[in-house]
Design a protein around this motif. Structure first.
Motif, PDB file in Angstrom:
ATOM      1  N   ARG A 202       0.831  -1.207   0.000  1.00  0.00           N
ATOM      2  CA  ARG A 202       0.000   0.000   0.000  1.00  0.00           C
ATOM      3  C   ARG A 202       0.867   1.259   0.000  1.00  0.00           C
ATOM      4  N   PHE A 203       1.879   1.277   0.827  1.00  0.00           N
ATOM      5  CA  PHE A 203       2.765   2.443   0.844  1.00  0.00           C
ATOM      6  C   PHE A 203       3.506   2.595  -0.479  1.00  0.00           C
ATOM      7  N   ALA A 204       3.952   1.487  -1.047  1.00  0.00           N
ATOM      8  CA  ALA A 204       4.681   1.550  -2.319  1.00  0.00           C
ATOM      9  C   ALA A 204       3.777   2.081  -3.429  1.00  0.00           C
ATOM     10  N   THR A 205       2.531   1.626  -3.442  1.00  0.00           N
ATOM     11  CA  THR A 205       1.586   2.113  -4.449  1.00  0.00           C
ATOM     12  C   THR A 205       1.350   3.609  -4.304  1.00  0.00           C
ATOM     13  N   ALA A 206       1.157   4.050  -3.071  1.00  0.00           N
ATOM     14  CA  ALA A 206       0.930   5.483  -2.830  1.00  0.00           C
ATOM     15  C   ALA A 206       2.134   6.308  -3.268  1.00  0.00           C
ATOM     16  N   ARG A 207       3.334   5.830  -2.960  1.00  0.00           N
ATOM     17  CA  ARG A 207       4.533   6.575  -3.352  1.00  0.00           C
ATOM     18  C   ARG A 207       4.676   6.635  -4.870  1.00  0.00           C
ATOM     19  N   LEU A 208       4.346   5.543  -5.549  1.00  0.00           N
ATOM     20  CA  LEU A 208       4.418   5.537  -7.009  1.00  0.00           C
ATOM     21  C   LEU A 208       3.452   6.568  -7.595  1.00  0.00           C
ATOM     22  N   MET A 209       2.232   6.629  -7.058  1.00  0.00           N
ATOM     23  CA  MET A 209       1.248   7.577  -7.573  1.00  0.00           C
ATOM     24  C   MET A 209       1.697   9.022  -7.325  1.00  0.00           C
ATOM     25  N   LEU A 210       2.250   9.294  -6.152  1.00  0.00           N
ATOM     26  CA  LEU A 210       2.719  10.652  -5.873  1.00  0.00           C
ATOM     27  C   LEU A 210       3.931  11.010  -6.725  1.00  0.00           C
ATOM     28  N   ALA A 211       4.771  10.016  -7.022  1.00  0.00           N
ATOM     29  CA  ALA A 211       5.885  10.271  -7.949  1.00  0.00           C
ATOM     30  C   ALA A 211       5.351  10.655  -9.328  1.00  0.00           C
ATOM     31  N   GLY A 212       4.217  10.046  -9.717  1.00  0.00           N
ATOM     32  CA  GLY A 212       3.596  10.413 -10.980  1.00  0.00           C
ATOM     33  C   GLY A 212       3.077  11.840 -10.972  1.00  0.00           C
ATOM     34  N   VAL A 213       2.425  12.237  -9.877  1.00  0.00           N
ATOM     35  CA  VAL A 213       1.935  13.618  -9.769  1.00  0.00           C
ATOM     36  C   VAL A 213       3.101  14.591  -9.855  1.00  0.00           C
ATOM     37  N   ARG A 214       4.167  14.280  -9.158  1.00  0.00           N
ATOM     38  CA  ARG A 214       5.339  15.170  -9.163  1.00  0.00           C
ATOM     39  C   ARG A 214       5.883  15.347 -10.581  1.00  0.00           C
ATOM     40  N   ARG A 215       5.968  14.253 -11.328  1.00  0.00           N
ATOM     41  CA  ARG A 215       6.497  14.361 -12.687  1.00  0.00           C
ATOM     42  C   ARG A 215       5.551  15.162 -13.583  1.00  0.00           C
ATOM     43  N   LEU A 216       4.254  14.976 -13.434  1.00  0.00           N
ATOM     44  CA  LEU A 216       3.301  15.749 -14.226  1.00  0.00           C
ATOM     45  C   LEU A 216       3.488  17.244 -13.988  1.00  0.00           C
ATOM     46  N   LEU A 217       3.708  17.625 -12.738  1.00  0.00           N
ATOM     47  CA  LEU A 217       3.906  19.036 -12.412  1.00  0.00           C
ATOM     48  C   LEU A 217       5.238  19.556 -12.952  1.00  0.00           C
ATOM     49  N   LEU A 218       6.297  18.794 -12.752  1.00  0.00           N
ATOM     50  CA  LEU A 218       7.625  19.243 -13.167  1.00  0.00           C
ATOM     51  C   LEU A 218       7.720  19.459 -14.673  1.00  0.00           C
ATOM     52  N   ASP A 219       7.025  18.618 -15.447  1.00  0.00           N
ATOM     53  CA  ASP A 219       7.168  18.680 -16.903  1.00  0.00           C
ATOM     54  C   ASP A 219       6.041  19.439 -17.588  1.00  0.00           C
ATOM     55  N   PHE A 220       5.093  19.974 -16.819  1.00  0.00           N
ATOM     56  CA  PHE A 220       3.932  20.601 -17.443  1.00  0.00           C
ATOM     57  C   PHE A 220       4.322  21.751 -18.364  1.00  0.00           C
ATOM     58  N   HIS A 221       5.302  22.553 -17.963  1.00  0.00           N
ATOM     59  CA  HIS A 221       5.649  23.731 -18.760  1.00  0.00           C
ATOM     60  C   HIS A 221       6.168  23.374 -20.147  1.00  0.00           C
ATOM     61  N   ARG A 222       6.609  22.126 -20.321  1.00  0.00           N
ATOM     62  CA  ARG A 222       7.131  21.703 -21.622  1.00  0.00           C
ATOM     63  C   ARG A 222       6.009  21.487 -22.639  1.00  0.00           C
ATOM     64  N   GLY A 223       4.786  21.238 -22.159  1.00  0.00           N
ATOM     65  CA  GLY A 223       3.690  20.951 -23.057  1.00  0.00           C
ATOM     66  C   GLY A 223       3.846  19.588 -23.714  1.00  0.00           C
ATOM     67  N   ASP A 224       3.155  19.388 -24.813  1.00  0.00           N
ATOM     68  CA  ASP A 224       3.284  18.151 -25.584  1.00  0.00           C
ATOM     69  C   ASP A 224       3.117  18.483 -27.062  1.00  0.00           C
ATOM     70  N   GLU A 225       2.840  17.472 -27.861  1.00  0.00           N
ATOM     71  CA  GLU A 225       2.758  17.707 -29.308  1.00  0.00           C
ATOM     72  C   GLU A 225       1.623  18.659 -29.684  1.00  0.00           C
ATOM     73  N   ARG A 226       0.683  18.881 -28.782  1.00  0.00           N
ATOM     74  CA  ARG A 226      -0.428  19.794 -29.073  1.00  0.00           C
ATOM     75  C   ARG A 226      -0.062  21.255 -28.840  1.00  0.00           C
ATOM     76  N   GLY A 227       0.960  21.502 -28.016  1.00  0.00           N
ATOM     77  CA  GLY A 227       1.344  22.862 -27.673  1.00  0.00           C
ATOM     78  C   GLY A 227       1.654  22.978 -26.193  1.00  0.00           C
TER      79      GLY A 227
END
Length: 465
Positions: free
Chosen positions: A212-237
Motif C-alpha cells: 500500500r505504501f509503495a503504491t501510494a509513493r508511485l502515484m505521488l511520484a507520478g503527480v510530481r512528474r506531471l507538475l515538473l514537466d507541465f511547462h514543456r507541453g506536448d505535441e499539441r502545444g
C-alpha cells in the motif's frame, strides 16, 4: 461586423447547445481577448445560445451536471469580459453582467436557472462554477492503474472525450487535463493508504502494508512528474505564462462578493492528503474553511470527517507506543531496532519525504506561472489592473503562505527518522525507495501496468466515502 458574428455564431434551428459551446464559444472568447469582439456582443451571442435550452424542471440529474459545466463557463466568461471592460464592476457589482443573461423560451434569469440545475444535480454544487465541475466533470474519464488492476476512476459527465474551454488556446485544455490527471493519481494514493489511516496495520500483514505504501509513493511520484514537466507541453502545444496570468485565471472572477471561484487548492484529494499526513501550519484550518463553500456537499463531508481523525503518522506512532519527540531523541541503535519491529514507520517516512518533494514541485509551478512573473511586472512598472489580481492565488494564498505550506510539509512528524539516508531507512524496514519517474512512466499510470493487488479492492469503497 456584429451582424456577421451573429449569423455565423448563433445556434441554428435544431442545433445543439453543447456543440455551440464546444466549437463556437472558444473562438468567440479568443476574439474578445484579441480585441475584435466586445463584451456586449459576446453576451448577446451567449443569450442566443441559451435561448435554446429546455426548462430546468425538465432536465434529469445527469444533464443538469453537464449544463452546470457549460453554463459555468458561459457565466464566468460573461462576468470576466464585462469586469475587464469595467473594473469597477469587479469591485462593486461583480454579478452585474450575469443579470443580463436569460435562458430558454421563458427567458429565465441565468442565476435562477443555474440554481435550479444545482438542485436538480443532487450534488450540493455551489451556486456558481466550481473546481469539481470545471475540472473533474469537464475532463474525460481517467483511471489510475497498478498493473492490470484499476485502482480508481475519476468519471466525467460527458462521453465525447473533449474538454470545454473559454478560448481556443490549447493551453487551457492542457491545464484542465493536468489538474484531473493529478487528482486521479492523488485519489489512487489516498485509496491505497485509507485502510491504514482509518484502521492501522494490526489486521494487515507486512506485505500488504508495504504494498500500500509503495503504491501510494508511485502515484505521488507520478503527480510530481506531471507538475515538473507541465511547462514543456506536448505535441499539441503548451500553456504560456502570459495566457495563464492574463487570460485563464481571469475567468476565476467573482459572481458575488465573497463567493469562491474555482481554484487548484479545491482539489479535495490534495486537501485529504494534507490532513492524512498531519500538516502542522498555523492558519491551515482557516484556509480549508475559506474554500469550503467551493466544494461539493460530499467533499465538504469528507473533509470534515478527515479533519477530525488522527493523522496517519499519529496512528502509526500510537501503534508503536512512541511520540514524535521519541523519534528525535532515541539513540540510533534503539531507533533502528524500532524500525525493524514497526516497519510501517519507515514506510511512512519515505512517503512523507516524497510528499515534501511533490510539494516543492507544486511550489515551483506556482512561482513560474504566477508569483515570479507578477513580481517582475511590478518591478518593471508593467503590472496591469485586472479583475483577478495576480499578486496572490485565487484562494488568496500569497507566495509567502505557499512557502510556509511547503516548509510545513517538509517538517513532518516522522522527520526524526531522517538521520539516515533513504536507502538505509528502506533497508531497516524492508521497504523500496521510489525512484524518480519519467513523463512516459507517469502517463503509463493511466493504463494497465505493474499490479498492486491489495489496493484495488478498497478503491470503490474509498470513492464512496
Amino acid at each position: 461586423m456584429a451582424q456577421a458574428v451573429y449569423e455565423h455564431s448563433a445556434l441554428k434551428p435544431g442545433g445543439e447547445f453543447s456543440a455551440w459551446l464546444l466549437d463556437v464559444l472558444p473562438t468567440l472568447g479568443s476574439r474578445v481577448i484579441a480585441g475584435s469582439l466586445d463584451a456586449f456582443t459576446f453576451t448577446s451571442l451567449a443569450n442566443q445560445a441559451l435561448a435554446h435550452l429546455p426548462t430546468a424542471a425538465s432536465i434529469d440529474a445527469g444533464a443538469a451536471r453537464r449544463l452546470i459545466v457549460e453554463l459555468g463557463i458561459i457565466g464566468s466568461s460573461v462576468a470576466c469580459y464585462s469586469q475587464q471592460q469595467d473594473l469597477d464592476l469587479a469591485r462593486h457589482d461583480p454579478g452585474h453582467s450575469l443579470r443580463g443573461l436569460r435562458v430558454g423560451e421563458n427567458a429565465t434569469p441565468f442565476r435562477a436557472y443555474f440554481n435550479a440545475l444545482v438542485t436538480g444535480s443532487g450534488t450540493g454544487h455551489p451556486n456558481r462554477d466550481a473546481y469539481a465541475s470545471l475540472i473533474r466533470w469537464n475532463a474525460p474519464e481517467m483511471s489510475a492503474y497498478s498493473g492490470g488492476s484499476r485502482i480508481c476512476t475519476e468519471p466525467s459527465v460527458f462521453d465525447d472525450g473533449r474538454i470545454r474551454t473559454y478560448t481556443a488556446e490549447i493551453g487551457e485544455t492542457l491545464i484542465i487535463e493536468l489538474f484531473k490527471r493529478c487528482e486521479t493519481l492523488e485519489l489512487a494514493a489516498n485509496a491505497a493508504l485509507q485502510p491504514i489511516w482509518t484502521g492501522g496495520t494490526s489486521t494487515m500483514g507486512h506485505g500488504e502494508v508495504a504494498d500500500r505504501f509503495a503504491t501510494a509513493r508511485l502515484m505521488l511520484a507520478g503527480v510530481r512528474r506531471l507538475l515538473l514537466d507541465f511547462h514543456r507541453g506536448d505535441e499539441r502545444g503548451f500553456l504560456s505564462v502570459a495566457h495563464f496570468m492574463d487570460v485563464f485565471r481571469q475567468y476565476a472572477v467573482h459572481w458575488d462578493h465573497g463567493d469562491v471561484p474555482p481554484s487548484g487548492p479545491q482539489d479535495v484529494q490534495f486537501i485529504l492528503r494534507d490532513l492524512m499526513t498531519g500538516i502542522q501550519m498555523p492558519g491551515y484550518t482557516r484556509h480549508i474553511e475559506r474554500i469550503h463553500a467551493g466544494l461539493l456537499a460530499s467533499e465538504r463531508a469528507i473533509v470534515t470527517q478527515a479533519a477530525a481523525r488522527r493523522s496517519l503518522p499519529r496512528v502509526l506512532l500510537d501503534e508503536a507506543g512512541l511520540s514524535t519527540a521519541d523519534l528525535n531523541t532515541l539513540p540510533d541503535h534503539e531507533l533502528a531496532a524500532t524500525l525493524r519491529r514497526h516497519p510501517a514507520l519507515g514506510e511512512c517516512y519515505l512517503l512523507l519525504e516524497l510528499n515534501a518533494r511533490l510539494s516543492a514541485a507544486h511550489l515551483m509551478v506556482a512561482k513560474k506561472y504566477l508569483y515570479k512573473p507578477s513580481r517582475q511586472r511590478d518591478e518593471a512598472g508593467a503590472a496591469v489592473p485586472a479583475p483577478v489580481p495576480n499578486d496572490k492565488g485565487i484562494t488568496e494564498l500569497t507566495e509567502s503562505a505557499l512557502d510556509m505550506l511547503n516548509r510545513a510539509r517538509r517538517q513532518h512528524a516522522m522527520a526524526g527518522i531522517g538521520r539516515w539516508r533513504a536507502g538505509e531507512i528502506a533497508t531497516l524496514c524492508g521497504a523500496a525507495v521510489q525512484p524518480d519517474i519519467s513523463m512516459p512512466e507517469a502517463l503509463e499510470l493511466f493504463a494497465p501496468g505493474a499490479r498492486s493487488p491489495a489496493v484495488a479492492a478498497d478503491a470503490e469503497h474509498f470513492q464512496r466515502r
